[in-house]
Structure formats: C-alpha cells, structure tokens
Design a protein around this motif. Structure first.
Motif, PDB file in Angstrom:
ATOM      1  N   SER A   1      46.690  14.074 -19.668  1.00 14.21           N
ATOM      2  CA  SER A   1      45.279  13.709 -19.786  1.00 14.21           C
ATOM      3  C   SER A   1      44.440  14.947 -19.579  1.00 14.21           C
ATOM      4  CB  SER A   1      44.904  12.645 -18.746  1.00 14.21           C
ATOM      5  OG  SER A   1      44.957  13.196 -17.439  1.00 14.21           O
TER       6      SER A   1
ATOM      7  N   LYS B   1      48.214  11.520 -13.592  1.00 16.34           N
ATOM      8  CA  LYS B   1      46.789  11.674 -13.880  1.00 16.34           C
ATOM      9  C   LYS B   1      46.015  11.705 -12.561  1.00 16.34           C
ATOM     10  CE  LYS B   1      47.178   9.230 -18.284  1.00 16.34           C
ATOM     11  NZ  LYS B   1      46.730   8.073 -19.083  1.00 16.34           N
TER      12      LYS B   1
ATOM     13  N   ALA C   1      54.315  10.940 -16.122  1.00 15.67           N
ATOM     14  CA  ALA C   1      52.965  10.418 -16.371  1.00 15.67           C
ATOM     15  C   ALA C   1      52.930   9.540 -17.620  1.00 15.67           C
ATOM     16  CB  ALA C   1      51.952  11.551 -16.470  1.00 15.67           C
TER      17      ALA C   1
ATOM     18  N   PHE D   1      44.865  16.225 -14.389  1.00 12.80           N
ATOM     19  CA  PHE D   1      46.119  15.752 -13.808  1.00 12.80           C
ATOM     20  C   PHE D   1      46.592  16.704 -12.709  1.00 12.80           C
ATOM     21  CE2 PHE D   1      47.271  18.551 -17.297  1.00 12.80           C
ATOM     22  CZ  PHE D   1      48.375  19.257 -16.848  1.00 12.80           C
TER      23      PHE D   1
END
Length: 235
Positions: free
Chosen positions: A39, A218, A191, A42
């Motif tokens: 993302s 994240k 993740a 993170f």
C-alpha cells in the motif's frame, strides 16, 4: 495480387500484431511496485545478512518519498536510525547525538545500499523502455529521471503476465558496466499478497548479501513521524 505483394501484406500484418501485443513498460513497472509494496503506507521487519553477520531492522514507509529505518540488532548499532525524505537521507549517530547526511547509494551493510531498503519503488523515478518481451518474461531498461537515486540505470526482468520482479542488473550511468545483480525470490504471502521475501544482491566481485523480509503489514503513519527529531526516540 502478386506473390511478393502477398508476402509483404503478411509481414505487415505480423508487424502490426506484434506492435499491439508489445507490453506497456510503465504499466509493468507499476505492477512490479505493487507486488513489492502492499500500500502507500506500510511497515515491515527485515534482516540483512552479510559475511560479517546479521543485522535486523524495522522499516516504516510512506509513499515513495518517506522512510524510517530503525536498527534493532546488533546491539552495538541500536539507535543508529535512518530517515529518507524524498532523496535526502540521514543517519542518526547516538554517540554524536546528531544526524549525518548520507546518500541512498552509500553502503548500508555488505552489498546492500541504503536505498535498497529505504526507497523500494521504481515507478515514477525512472523512464522505462521495453528491451525485449515474451509471453513469460519482459526485460525493462530503467533510466533515472533525476540524480540522487540509489541506481541511475537498471535492467529489470519481470513476469509479463503480472509484473512480478524476477531479477535485476544495477548498471553504471552509461549502462555498460554491471555494478550489482539482484535476484527476487522465495515469494510468500505478505500483507495479503504473494511478494518476494528474499532479495539476494551480488556485487561485481561475487560477494553477496541477502535482504529477508520477515513480516509486512499496512500501517497509518503521520508525516510528523518522518522527521530528524523522531530518530533519536526510536528503539
């Protein structure tokens, strides 16, 4: 229509099909970043193994321009924390109680440069040219858009289907000399997606170091976290 004309038409059609089928380099590079990074913001835990031993880090990333690296081990290096804001890189020295300015290209440990863990995105930093492509693999030549990057020129091999990074050559500015090689491997779920958990970096002499991603998730981090004043308090 003569035989020669028919052949010319067939060749023209094939050329047109190949042009249509050629992958979009920027799209592939963006996919490669999405594989490596979960993302915009993170955090992850990573180790760097060299011939001198193993170092452990906790890394916080926001966008492509902000990173904080907290040194956890060995104990003698604890507190030597690092900050990247855009292409400015700082190392906090506990014994001096101040930060020193360094470059992303300088050595972190072994064959690993500061930027190998501080600046993990390629898209936006580089112009992209597709050197070759098959259904399985595409070779991208990346040329830095500005100075101060970890590497100014990279030859990157990715999976054509999904942009998964396979391996890379980090080149001299003129592109003629391979300074280092990197292999991305041991893909596993991190993740929420399959990502490389091991990056092996080898220099021209054959010496190698490994970056191993132990965990990744994240996070939500304010811009105030990415300041020189914050480095001293992180342990």
């Amino acid at each position: 229509m003569t035989f020669t004309t028919k052949i010319s038409c067939v060749l023209l059609s094939l050329t047109t099909l190949c042009a249509v089928a050629a992958p979009n380099g920027e799209a592939l590079l963006k996919k490669a970043d999405e594989v490596r990074n979960p993302s915009d913001t993170f955090k992850m835990k990573a180790t760097v193994q060299t011939e001198d031993g193993i170092s452990s880090y906790e890394i916080f990333v926001k966008g492509k321009d902000k990173s904080v690296i907290v040194t956890k081990a060995p104990a003698k290096d604890a507190g030597r924390n690092m900050l990247m804001v855009e292409k400015d890189f700082y190392l906090y020295m506990p014994n001096l109680k101040r930060s020193l300015r360094m470059s992303l290209a300088q050595k972190l440990s072994g064959q690993v440069a500061n930027g190998d863990i501080a600046r993990t995105r390629w898209f936006g930093d580089y112009d992209v040219a597709v050197e070759s492509s098959t259904a399985a693999q595409s070779t991208l030549l990346l040329t830095g858009k500005s100075s101060g990057l970890t590497y100014q020129k990279i030859r990157l091999n990715v999976a054509t289907k999904d942009g998964r990074p396979l391996d890379a050559q980090y080149l001299s500015v003129d592109g003629k000399v391979v300074l280092k090689k990197a292999v991305f491997g041991e893909f596993k779920k991190l993740a929420g997606a399959e990502r490389p958990s091991l990056i092996k970096i080898e220099d021209a002499s054959g010496k190698a170091s490994e970056i191993r991603i132990e965990s990744m998730e994240k996070a939500t981090l304010p811009d105030a976290f990415f300041t020189q004043g914050k480095l001293e308090s992180l342990r």
